[in-house]
Design an enzyme around this catalytic site. Structure first.
Site, PDB file in Angstrom:
ATOM      1  CE  LYS A  14      -2.341  -0.974   3.821  1.00 51.87           C
ATOM      2  NZ  LYS A  14      -1.735  -2.259   4.241  1.00 51.87           N
ATOM      3  NE  ARG A  89      -4.695  -1.659   9.978  1.00 54.79           N
ATOM      4  CZ  ARG A  89      -3.622  -1.012   9.506  1.00 54.79           C
ATOM      5  NH1 ARG A  89      -3.679   0.255   9.198  1.00 54.79           N
ATOM      6  NH2 ARG A  89      -2.491  -1.671   9.333  1.00 54.79           N
ATOM      7  NE  ARG A 128       7.255  -2.965   6.523  1.00 51.72           N
ATOM      8  CZ  ARG A 128       5.951  -2.713   6.514  1.00 51.72           C
ATOM      9  NH1 ARG A 128       5.375  -2.234   5.410  1.00 51.72           N
ATOM     10  NH2 ARG A 128       5.206  -2.940   7.568  1.00 51.72           N
ATOM     11  NE  ARG A 134       5.899  -0.582  10.611  1.00 48.28           N
ATOM     12  CZ  ARG A 134       4.778  -0.586   9.918  1.00 48.28           C
ATOM     13  NH1 ARG A 134       4.721   0.036   8.752  1.00 48.28           N
ATOM     14  NH2 ARG A 134       3.718  -1.201  10.381  1.00 48.28           N
ATOM     15  NE  ARG A 145       1.774  -5.186  11.511  1.00 49.23           N
ATOM     16  CZ  ARG A 145       2.882  -4.990  10.784  1.00 49.23           C
ATOM     17  NH1 ARG A 145       4.017  -5.586  11.121  1.00 49.23           N
ATOM     18  NH2 ARG A 145       2.860  -4.206   9.740  1.00 49.23           N
TER      19      ARG A 145
HETATM   20  P1  AMP Z   1       0.371   0.326   9.278  1.00 48.73           P
HETATM   21  O1  AMP Z   1       1.551   1.206   9.169  1.00 48.73           O
HETATM   22  O2  AMP Z   1      -0.790   0.766   8.431  1.00 48.73           O
HETATM   23  O3  AMP Z   1       0.698  -1.136   9.072  1.00 48.73           O
HETATM   24  O4  AMP Z   1      -0.154   0.455  10.793  1.00 48.73           O
HETATM   25  C1  AMP Z   1       0.644   0.056  11.886  1.00 48.73           C
HETATM   26  C2  AMP Z   1      -0.229  -0.141  13.126  1.00 48.73           C
HETATM   27  O5  AMP Z   1      -0.881   1.093  13.450  1.00 48.73           O
HETATM   28  C3  AMP Z   1      -1.347  -1.148  12.978  1.00 48.73           C
HETATM   29  O6  AMP Z   1      -0.908  -2.478  13.204  1.00 48.73           O
HETATM   30  C4  AMP Z   1      -2.328  -0.669  14.056  1.00 48.73           C
HETATM   31  O7  AMP Z   1      -1.883  -1.034  15.346  1.00 48.73           O
HETATM   32  C5  AMP Z   1      -2.200   0.844  13.942  1.00 48.73           C
HETATM   33  N1  AMP Z   1      -3.172   1.409  12.973  1.00 48.73           N
HETATM   34  C6  AMP Z   1      -2.885   2.042  11.790  1.00 48.73           C
HETATM   35  N2  AMP Z   1      -4.007   2.412  11.170  1.00 48.73           N
HETATM   36  C7  AMP Z   1      -5.035   1.996  11.956  1.00 48.73           C
HETATM   37  C8  AMP Z   1      -6.458   2.061  11.831  1.00 48.73           C
HETATM   38  N3  AMP Z   1      -7.061   2.597  10.768  1.00 48.73           N
HETATM   39  N4  AMP Z   1      -7.207   1.533  12.844  1.00 48.73           N
HETATM   40  C9  AMP Z   1      -6.624   0.978  13.929  1.00 48.73           C
HETATM   41  N5  AMP Z   1      -5.297   0.862  14.105  1.00 48.73           N
HETATM   42  C10 AMP Z   1      -4.500   1.370  13.120  1.00 48.73           C
END
Ligand code: AMP
Length: 189
Positions: A14, A89, A128, A134, A145
Protein backbone atom coordinates in the site's frame (compact mmCIF):
# COMPACT_ATOMS: atom_id res chain seq x y z
CA UNK A 1 -11.77 15.25 -6.83
CA UNK A 2 -10.49 11.71 -6.41
CA UNK A 3 -10.50 10.05 -3.01
CA UNK A 4 -8.90 6.63 -3.08
CA UNK A 5 -8.85 3.96 -0.41
CA UNK A 6 -5.82 1.73 -0.90
CA UNK A 7 -6.58 -1.54 0.81
CA UNK A 8 -4.78 -4.76 1.62
CA UNK A 9 -2.98 -6.73 4.31
CA UNK A 10 0.15 -5.48 6.05
CA UNK A 11 3.00 -5.83 3.53
CA UNK A 12 0.70 -5.83 0.49
CA UNK A 13 2.45 -2.76 -0.96
CA UNK A 14 0.00 0.00 0.00
CA UNK A 15 2.76 2.45 0.93
CA UNK A 16 4.85 1.79 -2.18
CA UNK A 17 1.88 2.14 -4.51
CA UNK A 18 0.55 5.20 -2.66
CA UNK A 19 3.85 7.02 -3.26
CA UNK A 20 3.59 6.35 -7.00
CA UNK A 21 -0.07 7.40 -7.17
CA UNK A 22 0.58 10.59 -5.20
CA UNK A 23 3.22 11.59 -7.76
CA UNK A 24 1.04 10.81 -10.74
CA UNK A 25 -2.27 12.31 -9.57
CA UNK A 26 -1.14 15.08 -7.20
CA UNK A 27 -3.11 13.69 -4.29
CA UNK A 28 -2.57 14.01 -0.56
CA UNK A 29 -1.50 10.84 1.25
CA UNK A 30 -2.87 9.92 4.65
CA UNK A 31 -1.21 6.86 6.16
CA UNK A 32 -2.71 6.37 9.62
CA UNK A 33 0.24 4.11 10.55
CA UNK A 34 2.65 6.96 9.70
CA UNK A 35 0.53 9.43 11.69
CA UNK A 36 0.65 7.16 14.74
CA UNK A 37 4.40 6.49 14.40
CA UNK A 38 5.02 10.27 14.28
CA UNK A 39 3.02 10.66 17.51
CA UNK A 40 5.13 7.93 19.14
CA UNK A 41 8.34 9.58 17.95
CA UNK A 42 7.21 12.93 19.36
CA UNK A 43 6.42 11.32 22.70
CA UNK A 44 2.82 12.57 22.83
CA UNK A 45 0.09 11.13 25.03
CA UNK A 46 -1.64 9.82 21.91
CA UNK A 47 1.62 8.18 20.84
CA UNK A 48 1.91 6.40 24.17
CA UNK A 49 -1.63 5.11 23.91
CA UNK A 50 -1.11 3.98 20.31
CA UNK A 51 2.19 2.23 21.04
CA UNK A 52 0.57 -0.22 23.43
CA UNK A 53 -1.72 -1.46 20.63
CA UNK A 54 0.81 -1.29 17.78
CA UNK A 55 3.43 -3.33 19.65
CA UNK A 56 0.89 -6.13 20.07
CA UNK A 57 -0.26 -5.94 16.46
CA UNK A 58 -3.73 -4.86 17.58
CA UNK A 59 -5.92 -2.07 16.21
CA UNK A 60 -6.30 1.29 17.93
CA UNK A 61 -9.96 1.64 19.08
CA UNK A 62 -12.31 2.96 16.38
CA UNK A 63 -13.51 6.09 18.20
CA UNK A 64 -9.96 7.32 18.72
CA UNK A 65 -8.85 6.40 15.20
CA UNK A 66 -11.84 8.15 13.61
CA UNK A 67 -11.03 11.40 15.47
CA UNK A 68 -7.38 11.18 14.37
CA UNK A 69 -8.42 10.62 10.77
CA UNK A 70 -10.80 13.60 10.73
CA UNK A 71 -8.18 15.90 12.28
CA UNK A 72 -5.54 14.75 9.78
CA UNK A 73 -7.93 15.17 6.85
CA UNK A 74 -8.97 18.67 7.89
CA UNK A 75 -5.34 19.73 8.27
CA UNK A 76 -4.65 18.72 4.62
CA UNK A 77 -7.87 19.60 2.82
CA UNK A 78 -9.66 21.12 0.87
CA UNK A 79 -7.41 19.51 -1.74
CA UNK A 80 -7.42 17.63 -5.05
CA UNK A 81 -8.14 14.36 -3.31
CA UNK A 82 -6.68 11.95 -0.80
CA UNK A 83 -5.21 8.46 -0.78
CA UNK A 84 -6.31 6.77 2.43
CA UNK A 85 -3.68 4.18 3.31
CA UNK A 86 -4.32 1.95 6.34
CA UNK A 87 -7.74 3.47 6.97
CA UNK A 88 -10.43 2.17 7.17
CA UNK A 89 -9.54 -1.10 8.90
CA UNK A 90 -12.97 -1.93 10.34
CA UNK A 91 -16.55 -1.54 9.14
CA UNK A 92 -17.30 1.26 11.69
CA UNK A 93 -14.26 3.12 10.33
CA UNK A 94 -15.54 2.72 6.74
CA UNK A 95 -18.96 4.05 7.78
CA UNK A 96 -17.32 6.97 9.60
CA UNK A 97 -15.19 7.78 6.55
CA UNK A 98 -18.25 7.77 4.34
CA UNK A 99 -20.06 10.13 6.70
CA UNK A 100 -17.04 12.39 7.20
CA UNK A 101 -16.54 12.83 3.45
CA UNK A 102 -20.29 13.34 2.84
CA UNK A 103 -20.28 16.13 5.43
CA UNK A 104 -17.49 17.76 3.41
CA UNK A 105 -19.34 17.34 0.11
CA UNK A 106 -17.27 14.49 -1.30
CA UNK A 107 -16.96 10.68 -1.27
CA UNK A 108 -14.65 7.72 -1.86
CA UNK A 109 -14.17 7.37 -5.63
CA UNK A 110 -12.68 3.89 -5.62
CA UNK A 111 -11.28 1.26 -3.27
CA UNK A 112 -8.21 -0.47 -4.65
CA UNK A 113 -7.44 -3.84 -3.08
CA UNK A 114 -3.95 -5.35 -3.34
CA UNK A 115 -4.22 -9.14 -3.09
CA UNK A 116 -1.12 -10.99 -1.85
CA UNK A 117 -0.95 -14.53 -0.34
CA UNK A 118 -0.07 -14.72 3.38
CA UNK A 119 3.22 -16.61 2.94
CA UNK A 120 4.46 -13.85 0.64
CA UNK A 121 3.33 -11.16 3.10
CA UNK A 122 5.27 -12.79 5.93
CA UNK A 123 8.44 -13.01 3.82
CA UNK A 124 8.10 -9.36 2.74
CA UNK A 125 7.47 -8.07 6.28
CA UNK A 126 10.34 -10.05 7.81
CA UNK A 127 12.64 -8.59 5.11
CA UNK A 128 11.24 -5.08 5.71
CA UNK A 129 11.86 -5.50 9.44
CA UNK A 130 15.60 -5.82 8.78
CA UNK A 131 15.70 -2.24 7.47
CA UNK A 132 12.51 -0.48 8.65
CA UNK A 133 13.36 -0.40 12.34
CA UNK A 134 9.62 -0.91 12.96
CA UNK A 135 9.02 -2.66 16.28
CA UNK A 136 5.99 -4.45 14.81
CA UNK A 137 7.91 -5.98 11.85
CA UNK A 138 8.98 -9.09 13.81
CA UNK A 139 7.61 -12.55 13.10
CA UNK A 140 5.38 -12.84 16.18
CA UNK A 141 3.73 -9.44 15.71
CA UNK A 142 3.49 -9.94 11.94
CA UNK A 143 1.41 -13.11 12.53
CA UNK A 144 -0.85 -11.23 14.99
CA UNK A 145 -1.32 -8.41 12.47
CA UNK A 146 -2.27 -10.85 9.72
CA UNK A 147 -4.81 -12.48 12.00
CA UNK A 148 -6.29 -9.07 12.84
CA UNK A 149 -6.41 -8.33 9.12
CA UNK A 150 -8.31 -11.51 8.30
CA UNK A 151 -10.74 -11.18 11.24
CA UNK A 152 -11.43 -7.45 11.40
CA UNK A 153 -10.31 -5.79 8.17
CA UNK A 154 -10.90 -8.21 5.28
CA UNK A 155 -14.74 -8.02 5.66
CA UNK A 156 -14.36 -4.49 4.25
CA UNK A 157 -13.75 -6.01 0.81
CA UNK A 158 -17.38 -7.13 0.77
CA UNK A 159 -18.51 -3.78 2.24
CA UNK A 160 -16.88 -1.81 -0.58
CA UNK A 161 -18.09 -4.35 -3.13
CA UNK A 162 -21.64 -3.60 -2.02
CA UNK A 163 -20.91 0.12 -2.32
CA UNK A 164 -19.87 -0.58 -5.93
CA UNK A 165 -16.40 0.85 -5.29
CA UNK A 166 -14.08 -2.18 -5.08
CA UNK A 167 -11.40 -3.02 -7.63
CA UNK A 168 -9.11 -5.94 -6.70
CA UNK A 169 -5.65 -6.23 -8.24
CA UNK A 170 -2.92 -8.89 -7.98
CA UNK A 171 -0.44 -7.30 -5.56
CA UNK A 172 2.71 -9.22 -6.48
CA UNK A 173 5.01 -9.25 -9.49
CA UNK A 174 6.46 -6.12 -11.04
CA UNK A 175 5.75 -2.91 -9.08
CA UNK A 176 5.25 -0.91 -12.30
CA UNK A 177 2.78 -3.50 -13.66
CA UNK A 178 0.76 -3.38 -10.44
CA UNK A 179 0.81 0.41 -10.58
CA UNK A 180 -0.45 0.36 -14.19
CA UNK A 181 -3.43 -1.76 -13.09
CA UNK A 182 -4.22 0.68 -10.29
CA UNK A 183 -3.97 3.68 -12.63
CA UNK A 184 -6.34 1.97 -15.07
CA UNK A 185 -8.89 1.57 -12.26
CA UNK A 186 -8.50 5.20 -11.19
CA UNK A 187 -8.81 6.51 -14.73
CA UNK A 188 -12.02 4.49 -15.16
CA UNK A 189 -13.72 6.28 -12.27
P1 AMP B 1 0.37 0.33 9.28
O1 AMP B 1 1.55 1.21 9.17
O2 AMP B 1 -0.79 0.77 8.43
O3 AMP B 1 0.70 -1.14 9.07
O4 AMP B 1 -0.15 0.45 10.79
C1 AMP B 1 0.64 0.06 11.89
C2 AMP B 1 -0.23 -0.14 13.13
O5 AMP B 1 -0.88 1.09 13.45
C3 AMP B 1 -1.35 -1.15 12.98
O6 AMP B 1 -0.91 -2.48 13.20
C4 AMP B 1 -2.33 -0.67 14.06
O7 AMP B 1 -1.88 -1.03 15.35
C5 AMP B 1 -2.20 0.84 13.94
N1 AMP B 1 -3.17 1.41 12.97
C6 AMP B 1 -2.88 2.04 11.79
N2 AMP B 1 -4.01 2.41 11.17
C7 AMP B 1 -5.04 2.00 11.96
C8 AMP B 1 -6.46 2.06 11.83
N3 AMP B 1 -7.06 2.60 10.77
N4 AMP B 1 -7.21 1.53 12.84
C9 AMP B 1 -6.62 0.98 13.93
N5 AMP B 1 -5.30 0.86 14.10
C10 AMP B 1 -4.50 1.37 13.12
Amino acid sequence: MKNIVIFGAPGSGKGTQSDLLVKKYGLRHISTGDVLRAEIKNGTQLGQTAKAYIDKGQLIPDALMIDILAATYDALCPCEGVIFDGFPRTIPQAEALKQMLAERGTEVSVMLELQVPDDMLITRLVERGKVSGRADDNEETIKARLQVYHNQTSPLAQWYEQEGKRVAVKGYGDIADINAELCKAIDNV
